[in-house]
Design a protein around this motif. Structure first.
Motif, PDB file in Angstrom:
ATOM      1  N   LEU A   1       0.845  -1.187   0.000  1.00  0.00           N
ATOM      2  CA  LEU A   1       0.000   0.000   0.000  1.00  0.00           C
ATOM      3  C   LEU A   1       0.880   1.236   0.000  1.00  0.00           C
ATOM      4  N   LEU A   2       0.599   2.161  -0.913  1.00  0.00           N
ATOM      5  CA  LEU A   2       1.295   3.453  -0.896  1.00  0.00           C
ATOM      6  C   LEU A   2       0.268   4.458  -0.396  1.00  0.00           C
ATOM      7  N   ARG A   3       0.403   4.864   0.860  1.00  0.00           N
ATOM      8  CA  ARG A   3      -0.589   5.750   1.438  1.00  0.00           C
ATOM      9  C   ARG A   3      -0.124   7.180   1.275  1.00  0.00           C
ATOM     10  N   ASP A   4      -0.885   7.972   0.514  1.00  0.00           N
ATOM     11  CA  ASP A   4      -0.461   9.356   0.329  1.00  0.00           C
ATOM     12  C   ASP A   4      -1.537  10.314   0.825  1.00  0.00           C
ATOM     13  N   SER A   5      -1.233  11.612   0.709  1.00  0.00           N
ATOM     14  CA  SER A   5      -2.186  12.623   1.159  1.00  0.00           C
ATOM     15  C   SER A   5      -2.154  13.768   0.153  1.00  0.00           C
ATOM     16  N   VAL A   6      -3.000  14.753   0.361  1.00  0.00           N
ATOM     17  CA  VAL A   6      -3.037  15.878  -0.572  1.00  0.00           C
ATOM     18  C   VAL A   6      -1.688  16.587  -0.601  1.00  0.00           C
ATOM     19  N   GLU A   7      -1.089  16.728   0.576  1.00  0.00           N
ATOM     20  CA  GLU A   7       0.172  17.455   0.643  1.00  0.00           C
ATOM     21  C   GLU A   7       1.353  16.649   0.097  1.00  0.00           C
TER      22      GLU A   7
ATOM     23  N   GLU B   1       3.505  -1.584   3.913  1.00  0.00           N
ATOM     24  CA  GLU B   1       2.784  -0.312   3.867  1.00  0.00           C
ATOM     25  C   GLU B   1       3.783   0.814   3.836  1.00  0.00           C
ATOM     26  N   VAL B   2       3.646   1.693   2.852  1.00  0.00           N
ATOM     27  CA  VAL B   2       4.550   2.842   2.760  1.00  0.00           C
ATOM     28  C   VAL B   2       3.699   4.084   2.935  1.00  0.00           C
TER      29      VAL B   2
ATOM     30  N   GLN C   1      10.972  18.126   1.689  1.00  0.00           N
ATOM     31  CA  GLN C   1      11.705  16.869   1.510  1.00  0.00           C
ATOM     32  C   GLN C   1      10.778  15.719   1.867  1.00  0.00           C
ATOM     33  N   ALA C   2      10.605  14.770   0.940  1.00  0.00           N
ATOM     34  CA  ALA C   2       9.642  13.697   1.159  1.00  0.00           C
ATOM     35  C   ALA C   2      10.269  12.550   1.929  1.00  0.00           C
ATOM     36  N   SER C   3       9.427  11.881   2.714  1.00  0.00           N
ATOM     37  CA  SER C   3       9.923  10.708   3.427  1.00  0.00           C
ATOM     38  C   SER C   3       8.883   9.605   3.329  1.00  0.00           C
ATOM     39  N   ALA C   4       9.347   8.378   3.509  1.00  0.00           N
ATOM     40  CA  ALA C   4       8.460   7.229   3.454  1.00  0.00           C
ATOM     41  C   ALA C   4       8.645   6.436   4.730  1.00  0.00           C
ATOM     42  N   GLN C   5       7.500   6.177   5.417  1.00  0.00           N
ATOM     43  CA  GLN C   5       7.579   5.301   6.584  1.00  0.00           C
ATOM     44  C   GLN C   5       7.176   3.922   6.116  1.00  0.00           C
ATOM     45  N   ILE C   6       8.096   2.981   6.201  1.00  0.00           N
ATOM     46  CA  ILE C   6       7.881   1.664   5.622  1.00  0.00           C
ATOM     47  C   ILE C   6       7.645   0.652   6.719  1.00  0.00           C
TER      48      ILE C   6
ATOM     49  N   GLN D   1      10.723   1.306   9.242  1.00  0.00           N
ATOM     50  CA  GLN D   1      11.882   2.137   8.890  1.00  0.00           C
ATOM     51  C   GLN D   1      11.417   3.417   8.218  1.00  0.00           C
ATOM     52  N   THR D   2      12.150   4.491   8.429  1.00  0.00           N
ATOM     53  CA  THR D   2      11.835   5.748   7.726  1.00  0.00           C
ATOM     54  C   THR D   2      12.943   6.051   6.743  1.00  0.00           C
ATOM     55  N   GLN D   3      12.565   6.349   5.537  1.00  0.00           N
ATOM     56  CA  GLN D   3      13.562   6.628   4.502  1.00  0.00           C
ATOM     57  C   GLN D   3      13.237   7.949   3.830  1.00  0.00           C
ATOM     58  N   TRP D   4      14.210   8.858   3.809  1.00  0.00           N
ATOM     59  CA  TRP D   4      14.015  10.125   3.092  1.00  0.00           C
ATOM     60  C   TRP D   4      14.437   9.911   1.652  1.00  0.00           C
ATOM     61  N   PHE D   5      13.659  10.467   0.733  1.00  0.00           N
ATOM     62  CA  PHE D   5      13.993  10.205  -0.659  1.00  0.00           C
ATOM     63  C   PHE D   5      13.537  11.365  -1.519  1.00  0.00           C
ATOM     64  N   SER D   6      13.999  11.316  -2.752  1.00  0.00           N
ATOM     65  CA  SER D   6      13.425  12.243  -3.716  1.00  0.00           C
ATOM     66  C   SER D   6      13.336  11.510  -5.044  1.00  0.00           C
TER      67      SER D   6
END
Lengths: 265, 300
Positions: B13-19, B171-172, B180-185, B197-202
């Motif tokens: 699951l890639l959970r995103d939001s408006v922001e 679940e991401v 700066q975007a990050s993903a909590q995996i 785990q939390t990973q910062w990425f672009s």
């Protein structure tokens, strides 16, 4: 600064066709944005379809005259098609049931979908291959979508309507769609939140008019936040959002940076 | 860990939001799969095929099969451009298409499907799609099917979100800070503890994924290149500046309530010339001056 320059200024590679622009207001009245876009697109020689569910035609006409366009003349020459919700909403009940009406859902026990409304929009903006000078891109303006929730339409049905308008007007005909929706804010209105968030995900550009946190002010009427969402140009640091404060005057709106209103300096 | 996300089969699951939108991450993962030689099927409900394919070069686009549910998902158009059977059939058909070889199915988006299909039906179909019926040991890793589902968190209540979450192997959740975007995996493997785990990425313009280190905690105010910084003191009708003499006078002023060492000394030594305070009292005519302590008769 005017709204047009403000919009253009933020996104250097702004492509102005095929976009869904979401206008949203919170604790203030964002209808000045609708009037702006209406007069802007009419002056730009676009074919406009206005789904006016909140005010009568003459109201838009009066404001339009202050902004320099005549809606009556535009309607007569075929540039503008208006669905006057307040007037034609009553017609639904006096027409034979077989004739489809854009606001057909008013008649149904559980308001189904907005397909008749979409069909109206599609027929109004369909590009015609006539010999005469064609208008520039088609534009759909909806004022506003939140009232549909109050009339019993579910948020998913409204989202589907906007989806279809986007697929046809934006994607197929490279036109623009501009919709106004209200943010219910602290009141826990789940349907309104689903509608607002769902529309935000679908939009390319979001213009959000907010009242000032400190309340009413004579010289600064509110704050406008501009957020670019799509198309995706993934970069590490995106300059995606800007905030301006504004004051609505008789014939225009003036914008300035936060705290820089000439009245308070 | 973001890199190894695609090594695991099942539902992600890639959970995103408006922001913090998730479509660019979805596209980056689709690109990775395609580059590994897998078949990629995209069920597109929210954006057009043209927009989804934008940014991919031709060798990725050739491996990508786009099933278009965007143009006419509910069969409103005449003549119908819809996929036969509507959204549910389109979803089930994907199952049959990925019979052989490793494959990735991207659902853009699960939110749209959740709005148009009953939640139990959708969950059952997803379960079948991600081959969770067979034990992980049966299918060799090369034959696994990965289902990537884009989910807009704000649009659903806790019930459907919880149901989808329990189905998912990974679940991401997308968020970020200061651009700066990050993903909590969250990764759930069978017979292992869930890892977090939390990973910062672009994501670069060509949709390749670039991992980044965590940005420093103190906020660096970025000056906005579009709005020129304006000095607010330029057009004032009153003077906010201090001259040199005024500044010196201000700095040398001792504040009345500031407890400095000199004051401390003065208080500790009520010295010569420092008179203790006196109270002068003129009794009125009706005053009763009783020198006894009024509390004496209390038996406390």
């Amino acid at each position: 600064a005017t709204l047009v320059r403000v919009q253009r200024g933020g996104s250097p590679s702004a492509q102005t066709e095929g976009k869904l622009t979401l206008l949203c207001d919170a604790k203030t009245d964002g209808s000045f944005l609708v009037h702006h876009f209406l007069s802007f697109y009419l002056k730009a020689n676009c074919k406009v379809c206005l789904v006016a569910l909140i005010q009568s035609f003459s109201h838009y006409n009066i404001v339009g005259q202050k902004l320099g366009v005549s809606l009556t003349a535009a309607r007569e020459r075929g540039q503008l098609v208006v669905l006057e919700g307040l007037k034609s909403g009553v017609d639904v009940f006096f027409r034979p049931r077989e004739e489809p009406h854009p606001l057909q859902f008013l008649r149904e026990a559980n308001a189904g979908d907005l397909q008749p409304l979409y069909a109206f929009v599609r027929d109004a903006l369909q590009p015609v291959d006539s010999g005469e000078a064609a208008w520039r891109c088609p534009v759909l303006l909806v004022d506003d979508l939140s009232v549909l929730l109050s009339l019993g339409v579910g948020p998913v049905a409204v989202l589907d309507f906007v989806h279809y308008c986007r697929a046809t007007v934006c994607q197929e005909w490279k036109g623009n769609v501009v919709c106004l929706v209200h943010d219910s804010g602290d009141t826990e209105d789940e349907e309104s939140d689903v509608l607002l968030n769902g529309l935000s995900h679908q939009s390319h550009l979001i213009l959000r008019a907010e009242g000032l946190a400190t309340g009413f002010c004579k010289d600064v009427h509110g704050q406008l936040r501009i957020l670019w969402r799509r198309p995706l140009q993934p970069t590490t640091h995106r300059d995606r959002s800007l905030t301006y404060q504004y004051k609505i005057q008789d014939k225009s709106v003036s914008f300035f940076a936060k705290g820089m209103s000439p009245a308070v300096l | 860990m973001l890199e190894s996300l695609l090594a695991v089969g099942g539902l992600m699951l890639l959970r995103d939001s408006v922001e913090w939108e998730g479509r660019s991450l979805l596209k980056a993962l689709v690109k990775k799969s395609a580059l590994r030689g897998e078949q990629v099927h995209v069920l597109g409900c929210e954006v057009s095929e043209e927009e989804f394919r934008e940014g991919f070069d031709s060798n990725i686009n050739s491996r990508l099969v786009y099933h278009d549910l965007f143009r006419d998902p509910l069969s409103w158009s005449k003549p119908g451009k819809a996929l036969p059977g509507g959204p549910l059939e389109a979803l089930r058909a994907l199952d049959k298409r990925t019979v052989s070889g490793p494959a990735t199915i991207a659902l853009d988006s699960l939110s749209w499907l959740l709005h148009h299909l009953p939640c139990p039906t959708l969950c059952q179909t997803l379960h079948a799609l991600s081959r969770q019926d067979s034990c992980p040991g049966d299918t060799p890793p090369g034959e696994q099917v990965r289902v990537l589902g884009l989910l807009h968190e704000e649009l659903h209540g806790p019930g459907p979100l919880g149901a989808l979450s329990s189905l998912a192997q990974t679940e991401v959740t997308l968020s970020g800070m200061m651009g700066q975007a990050s993903a909590q995996i969250l990764c759930r493997r069978p017979r292992q503890r869930p890892t977090h785990q939390t990973q910062w990425f672009s994501i670069l313009p060509d949709f390749s994924l670039e991992l980044q280190a965590e940005p420093p905690l103190e906020s660096q105010p970025r000056s906005d290149p579009h709005t020129p910084s304006v000095d607010p003191t330029t057009h004032l009708t009153f003077n906010l500046h201090l001259s040199k003499k005024e500044r010196e006078a201000k700095d040398s002023l001792t504040l009345p309530f500031q407890f400095s060492s000199e004051k401390q000394q003065a208080l500790l030594r009520p010295g010569l010339g420092q008179a203790t305070s006196h109270i002068f009292y003129e009794p009125d005519a009706y005053d009763d001056l009783d020198q006894e302590d009024p509390d004496d008769d209390l038996d406390v």
